[in-house]
Design a protein around this motif. Structure first.
Motif, PDB file in Angstrom:
ATOM      1  N   ARG A 171       0.817  -1.209   0.000  1.00  0.00           N
ATOM      2  CA  ARG A 171       0.000   0.000   0.000  1.00  0.00           C
ATOM      3  C   ARG A 171       0.854   1.264   0.000  1.00  0.00           C
ATOM      4  O   ARG A 171       0.494   2.273  -0.618  1.00  0.00           O
ATOM      5  CB  ARG A 171      -0.937   0.010   1.212  1.00  0.00           C
ATOM      6  CG  ARG A 171      -1.972  -1.097   1.213  1.00  0.00           C
ATOM      7  CD  ARG A 171      -2.618  -1.318  -0.135  1.00  0.00           C
ATOM      8  NE  ARG A 171      -3.235  -0.104  -0.661  1.00  0.00           N
ATOM      9  CZ  ARG A 171      -3.641   0.040  -1.912  1.00  0.00           C
ATOM     10  NH1 ARG A 171      -3.467  -0.933  -2.774  1.00  0.00           N
ATOM     11  NH2 ARG A 171      -4.202   1.165  -2.315  1.00  0.00           N
ATOM     12  N   ASP A 174      -0.375   5.121  -0.564  1.00  0.00           N
ATOM     13  CA  ASP A 174      -1.141   5.354   0.659  1.00  0.00           C
ATOM     14  C   ASP A 174      -0.184   5.754   1.783  1.00  0.00           C
ATOM     15  O   ASP A 174       0.717   4.972   2.125  1.00  0.00           O
ATOM     16  CB  ASP A 174      -1.923   4.107   1.062  1.00  0.00           C
ATOM     17  CG  ASP A 174      -3.043   3.797   0.092  1.00  0.00           C
ATOM     18  OD1 ASP A 174      -3.359   4.675  -0.731  1.00  0.00           O
ATOM     19  OD2 ASP A 174      -3.604   2.683   0.149  1.00  0.00           O
ATOM     20  N   HIS A 187      -3.734   6.513   6.065  1.00  0.00           N
ATOM     21  CA  HIS A 187      -4.621   5.533   5.456  1.00  0.00           C
ATOM     22  C   HIS A 187      -4.352   4.129   5.958  1.00  0.00           C
ATOM     23  O   HIS A 187      -5.133   3.223   5.672  1.00  0.00           O
ATOM     24  CB  HIS A 187      -4.483   5.564   3.935  1.00  0.00           C
ATOM     25  CG  HIS A 187      -4.965   6.839   3.322  1.00  0.00           C
ATOM     26  ND1 HIS A 187      -4.805   7.141   1.985  1.00  0.00           N
ATOM     27  CD2 HIS A 187      -5.608   7.905   3.859  1.00  0.00           C
ATOM     28  CE1 HIS A 187      -5.325   8.326   1.729  1.00  0.00           C
ATOM     29  NE2 HIS A 187      -5.805   8.809   2.862  1.00  0.00           N
ATOM     30  N   GLY A 227     -11.773  -1.878  -6.197  1.00  0.00           N
ATOM     31  CA  GLY A 227     -12.275  -0.899  -5.247  1.00  0.00           C
ATOM     32  C   GLY A 227     -13.354  -1.401  -4.326  1.00  0.00           C
ATOM     33  O   GLY A 227     -13.873  -0.621  -3.512  1.00  0.00           O
ATOM     34  N   GLY A 275     -13.059  -3.581  -1.836  1.00  0.00           N
ATOM     35  CA  GLY A 275     -12.502  -3.563  -0.492  1.00  0.00           C
ATOM     36  C   GLY A 275     -12.707  -4.878   0.232  1.00  0.00           C
ATOM     37  O   GLY A 275     -13.712  -5.577   0.037  1.00  0.00           O
ATOM     38  N   ASN A 307      -5.687  -9.954   1.408  1.00  0.00           N
ATOM     39  CA  ASN A 307      -5.845  -8.687   0.689  1.00  0.00           C
ATOM     40  C   ASN A 307      -4.870  -8.577  -0.469  1.00  0.00           C
ATOM     41  O   ASN A 307      -5.228  -8.137  -1.576  1.00  0.00           O
ATOM     42  CB  ASN A 307      -5.629  -7.511   1.641  1.00  0.00           C
ATOM     43  CG  ASN A 307      -6.675  -7.426   2.732  1.00  0.00           C
ATOM     44  OD1 ASN A 307      -6.502  -7.992   3.798  1.00  0.00           O
ATOM     45  ND2 ASN A 307      -7.759  -6.710   2.465  1.00  0.00           N
ATOM     46  N   GLN A 362      -7.227  -6.534  -3.194  1.00  0.00           N
ATOM     47  CA  GLN A 362      -8.312  -5.770  -2.587  1.00  0.00           C
ATOM     48  C   GLN A 362      -7.804  -5.135  -1.295  1.00  0.00           C
ATOM     49  O   GLN A 362      -7.579  -5.833  -0.303  1.00  0.00           O
ATOM     50  CB  GLN A 362      -9.524  -6.665  -2.286  1.00  0.00           C
ATOM     51  CG  GLN A 362     -10.254  -7.170  -3.511  1.00  0.00           C
ATOM     52  CD  GLN A 362     -10.954  -6.050  -4.252  1.00  0.00           C
ATOM     53  OE1 GLN A 362     -11.401  -5.063  -3.663  1.00  0.00           O
ATOM     54  NE2 GLN A 362     -11.059  -6.198  -5.579  1.00  0.00           N
ATOM     55  N   ASN A 408      -7.773  -2.863   2.256  1.00  0.00           N
ATOM     56  CA  ASN A 408      -8.695  -2.697   3.381  1.00  0.00           C
ATOM     57  C   ASN A 408      -9.012  -1.214   3.519  1.00  0.00           C
ATOM     58  O   ASN A 408      -8.146  -0.426   3.912  1.00  0.00           O
ATOM     59  CB  ASN A 408      -8.057  -3.222   4.665  1.00  0.00           C
ATOM     60  CG  ASN A 408      -9.023  -3.270   5.834  1.00  0.00           C
ATOM     61  OD1 ASN A 408     -10.014  -2.547   5.859  1.00  0.00           O
ATOM     62  ND2 ASN A 408      -8.725  -4.116   6.805  1.00  0.00           N
ATOM     63  N   PRO A 409     -10.261  -0.787   3.206  1.00  0.00           N
ATOM     64  CA  PRO A 409     -10.553   0.658   3.231  1.00  0.00           C
ATOM     65  C   PRO A 409     -10.558   1.254   4.630  1.00  0.00           C
ATOM     66  O   PRO A 409     -10.411   2.470   4.778  1.00  0.00           O
ATOM     67  CB  PRO A 409     -11.941   0.740   2.586  1.00  0.00           C
ATOM     68  CG  PRO A 409     -12.546  -0.596   2.816  1.00  0.00           C
ATOM     69  CD  PRO A 409     -11.415  -1.582   2.778  1.00  0.00           C
ATOM     70  N   SER A 410     -10.724   0.426   5.658  1.00  0.00           N
ATOM     71  CA  SER A 410     -10.740   0.971   7.015  1.00  0.00           C
ATOM     72  C   SER A 410      -9.354   1.366   7.497  1.00  0.00           C
ATOM     73  O   SER A 410      -9.215   2.216   8.373  1.00  0.00           O
ATOM     74  CB  SER A 410     -11.349  -0.044   7.985  1.00  0.00           C
ATOM     75  OG  SER A 410     -10.486  -1.150   8.159  1.00  0.00           O
ATOM     76  N   ASN A 412     -15.995   3.620   6.076  1.00  0.00           N
ATOM     77  CA  ASN A 412     -15.447   3.046   4.840  1.00  0.00           C
ATOM     78  C   ASN A 412     -15.731   1.548   4.824  1.00  0.00           C
ATOM     79  O   ASN A 412     -14.823   0.727   5.002  1.00  0.00           O
ATOM     80  CB  ASN A 412     -13.938   3.302   4.746  1.00  0.00           C
ATOM     81  CG  ASN A 412     -13.590   4.764   4.779  1.00  0.00           C
ATOM     82  OD1 ASN A 412     -13.717   5.466   3.782  1.00  0.00           O
ATOM     83  ND2 ASN A 412     -13.162   5.248   5.943  1.00  0.00           N
ATOM     84  N   PRO A 426     -16.109  -2.114   3.702  1.00  0.00           N
ATOM     85  CA  PRO A 426     -15.689  -2.948   2.570  1.00  0.00           C
ATOM     86  C   PRO A 426     -16.835  -3.847   2.105  1.00  0.00           C
ATOM     87  O   PRO A 426     -17.792  -4.094   2.837  1.00  0.00           O
ATOM     88  CB  PRO A 426     -14.541  -3.769   3.162  1.00  0.00           C
ATOM     89  CG  PRO A 426     -14.886  -3.882   4.613  1.00  0.00           C
ATOM     90  CD  PRO A 426     -15.571  -2.600   4.983  1.00  0.00           C
TER      91      PRO A 426
END
Length: 732
Positions: A96, A101, A106, A614, A616, A627, A632, A634-636, A661, A663
């Motif tokens: 990431r 990110d 993030h 996107g 998640g 992931n 994919q 992790n949006p959290s 956020n 997923p």
């Protein structure tokens, strides 16, 4: 016409300051004998170590170590890591950050930013060179990068050991470290090796620490380029603070102890005026050198928190003062504080036998003039030691349960003695060092020499490495093992013990004679005279220039080889189960008979076939490798929600991040944490679990295997019900 050169007799008499016209007196004859011993020792010291019949050639160590490394890689290829534990977090962070990110914004992390940023740089370079995506480049970049880093660590360790021992003991010690720590798995969980470590801060920190010790040793031995080396050492010390706290807490006292020991002045001074001048001169030099060391250390230590925030950078240090984290059963068991009395008695018993072996080996090699009883050539000793080592390994497997647990009990549990032995070795070596320093006669001190000779500096290097190895064991004080954290924290101790087994004369506390002390005068940190050109770093004779090279003990060599062979044999029990490749380049293999592997593959294949970019994915409480393999994120931002992370970050913050956020996919690892963290399932974050069950529905798994029918899945995959219900109230 050029003058005729003086004869050898005249040159020899001028060196000894003897008047040949009047004849030598009794004192002159004593001086003649003393100076002749000095010259003989100088000539012996000037002979390269490779010419010694008791040492291996110069080209042998790199070839042997490279061969051992290739054998370990071939034996363990692809079987290093675990699907759901630890290393997935390391790979996710590198992936990431390489994608752009920012860490701590993030991505939630309790470690410092140095290692993740460095790993992200490796991923970016590998992706650009191969033209592949960052997600597919992460694991190969980390694997190959960690192999290179471990090779650098072994090279540093070998150079550090060569300061006070010979090529054969140093090679065997580094070879044992490669066999035991590079890529093996000796428990049911991977990640405890240098190729796919559970925390890169630990492996990077150990490399930085050993490089710091080597730089400090070069500063002590040679005054040339002292200030640049001090700046380099200070920069490395400051960098270690942002890596693993255990390494920094072991390195800082070690540097302080060594600099204090070498800076202790001699008790005698010629007169008051000279004493005042020398004291002020040494004080100015020590202040200047201290500033050259501390300034870059403070700059590096403060620059990183100013960029990323003090709370973020030093969050990993919170477990040192958090009693709740330290009281968890996992940390109590790993450190050995779960059963203090039993662990102490066990460690003392093991230390007794290991100390008896060391003393026996020291007795067998006590003579420095007589030839060894079998052979004085090290290669012949190794050839005789290999069958003896294999016999010891086979005998140990017959005396106990032939299962790997029985052999592990003999070999791996013997490492508990290191907590008792290493402090004693450091204390004995330190007392001997001080005894030698204060044993200088008044005439020697009045001659103006206030320096350390090479024998003392070699002993000081041994003290330095032993102190660092002892302090590294503080986290696993009563349960030292190479199975878990010990693969890195116990590696310096493994080097020290292996060298002492192969070269037991290093534990001799007898100081060298005065001739040896006077013949190799070098400089301390505050001295100004250059190093003698005939006494290079890592010279031939350790701890005494007039003694013969250290004769390796065949029994000690056999024990070191047997330890490495047993360790590889134990690891094979776990690694032979991993047969199915999981990723490209066959860098990841799994055990197809484990239910967690089948459920992991089912979740991965389902997400790959159904998910869109996107969507998640959140994996709870750990398993970020899923992931990475599904591409994919992790949006959290909370990629690990084990009890320790929940205590650090707070359950409310994790729940808020999931609600803001959400997923599309959530994978719950169905595992019991009661034995390790005194919690059942995911009860350490009940609000998060309640919110998940209110807004997500499980996805069934195929029941084509008979042993799976009726058993709960080890990884439960859930999909979001509908976007309108994401912020529904938590059902309790």
């Amino acid at each position: 016409m050029s003058p005729r050169p003086p004869s050898n007799l005249k040159r020899f008499s001028s060196i000894l300051r003897i008047d040949l016209t009047t004849g030598p007196s009794k004192g002159a004859m004593q001086g003649l004998m003393t100076q002749s011993n000095v010259i003989n020792s100088d000539l012996t010291q000037a002979i390269p170590a490779a010419n010694s019949p008791r040492d291996i050639p110069r080209f042998a160590p790199p070839i042997l170590l490279f061969s051992i490394g290739l054998l370990i890689l071939a034996r363990t290829w692809g079987t290093w890591t675990d699907l759901t534990v630890d290393f997935g977090r390391e790979a996710y962070l590198a992936w990431r950050i390489a994608e752009g990110d920012p860490i701590y914004q993030h991505i939630a992390s309790f470690a410092g930013p140095v290692s993740p940023t460095f790993n992200a740089l490796l991923v970016t370079i590998y992706s650009n060179l191969t033209g592949s995506s960052t997600s597919s480049s992460t694991i190969p970049a980390l694997v190959f990068g960690n192999i290179v880093i471990f090779s650098i660590l072994i090279a540093i360790a070998y150079r550090l050991l060569r300061i006070f021992t010979h090529r054969l003991p140093a090679t065997l010690a580094c070879g044992c470290a490669i066999a035991c720590c590079m890529g093996l798995q000796t428990t049911g969980v991977g990640n405890f090796n240098f190729i796919t470590p559970y925390a890169h801060e630990l492996t990077h920190g150990l490399t930085v620490a050993l490089l710091t010790l080597l730089t400090l040793a070069r500063i002590l031995f040679s005054p040339h380029r002292r200030t640049p080396r001090l700046i380099l050492a200070g920069t490395l010390v400051g960098l270690s603070i942002h890596l693993k706290p255990e390494i920094a807490l072991a390195l800082l006292p070690t540097v302080a102890i060594v600099l204090t020991l070498q800076a202790i002045p001699f008790p005698y001074r010629p007169n008051r005026l000279a004493r005042t001048f020398q004291s002020s001169h040494r004080a100015r030099l020590n202040i200047r050198h201290a500033l050259a060391l501390l300034t870059p250390a403070l700059l590096v230590a403060l620059a990183v928190p100013l960029l990323y925030g003090f709370d973020n950078v030093f969050k990993g240090w919170s477990h040192l003062r958090d009693e709740t984290i330290r009281a968890m059963p996992f940390y109590q068991r790993v450190s050995g504080f779960d059963a203090i009395a039993d662990n102490v008695s066990f460690a003392v018993g093991r230390a007794f036998w290991v100390a008896a072996i060391l003393l026996l080996l020291r007795y067998l090699t006590r003579s420095t003039t007589a030839q060894p009883p079998i052979s004085h050539r090290p290669l012949a000793r190794c050839a005789l030691a290999v069958p003896l080592a294999l016999g010891l390994a086979w005998l140990s497997s017959r005396l106990v349960d032939p299962a790997p647990a029985g052999l592990a009990w003999i070999w791996l549990e013997s490492t508990r003695s290191w907590t008792i032995l290493l402090p004693l070795i450091a204390i004995i070596a330190g007392i001997t060092h001080l005894r030698i320093r204060f044993a200088r006669t008044k005439s020697e001190t009045n001659s103006g020499s206030n320096n350390l000779d090479q024998d003392q500096l070699r002993r000081l290097t041994l003290i330095m490495l032993t102190c660092f190895a002892t302090l590294c064991l503080a986290k696993i004080a009563l349960s030292v093992s190479l199975q878990h954290y010990g693969f890195a924290l116990a590696l310096p101790a493994l080097l020290v013990v292996a060298v002492l087994l192969c070269a037991p004369r290093l534990i001799d506390a007898t100081p060298p004679d005065s001739a040896s002390s006077q013949s190799h005068v070098t400089t301390s940190l505050s001295a100004t005279s250059p190093l003698d050109a005939t006494s290079p770093l890592g010279a031939t004779n350790p701890f005494g220039a007039t003694s013969s090279p250290t004769a390796p003990s065949m029994l000690g060599v056999s024990l070191v080889i047997a330890f490495a062979v047993a360790h590889v044999w134990i690891a094979g029990f776990w690694q032979d189960r991993k047969t199915d490749p999981l990723a490209s380049l066959r860098l990841l293999k799994i055990d197809p008979n484990r239910s967690i592997s089948r459920d992991f593959l089912h979740a991965m294949n389902h997400i790959r076939s159904q998910a869109q970019p996107g969507d998640g994915l959140a994996v709870l409480p750990e398993g970020a490798l899923l992931n990475l393999l599904t591409d994919q994120p992790n949006p959290s931002g909370y990629i690990v929600t084990m009890p320790v992370e929940v205590l650090m970050f707070g359950q409310t913050n994790i729940l808020t991040a999931l609600q803001n956020n959400p997923p599309r996919w959530i994978a719950l690892r169905q595992t019991s944490l009661k034995a390790e963290y005194a919690v059942e399932g995911l009860n350490h974050m009940p609000d998060v679990v309640a919110w998940i069950h209110s807004n997500y529905q499980p996805i069934g798994r195929p029941n084509d295997d008979a042993d799976q029918r009726g058993s709960p899945p080890s990884i439960l995959l859930l999909e979001r019900i509908d976007a309108t219900f994401i912020n529904a109230p938590v059902a309790r």
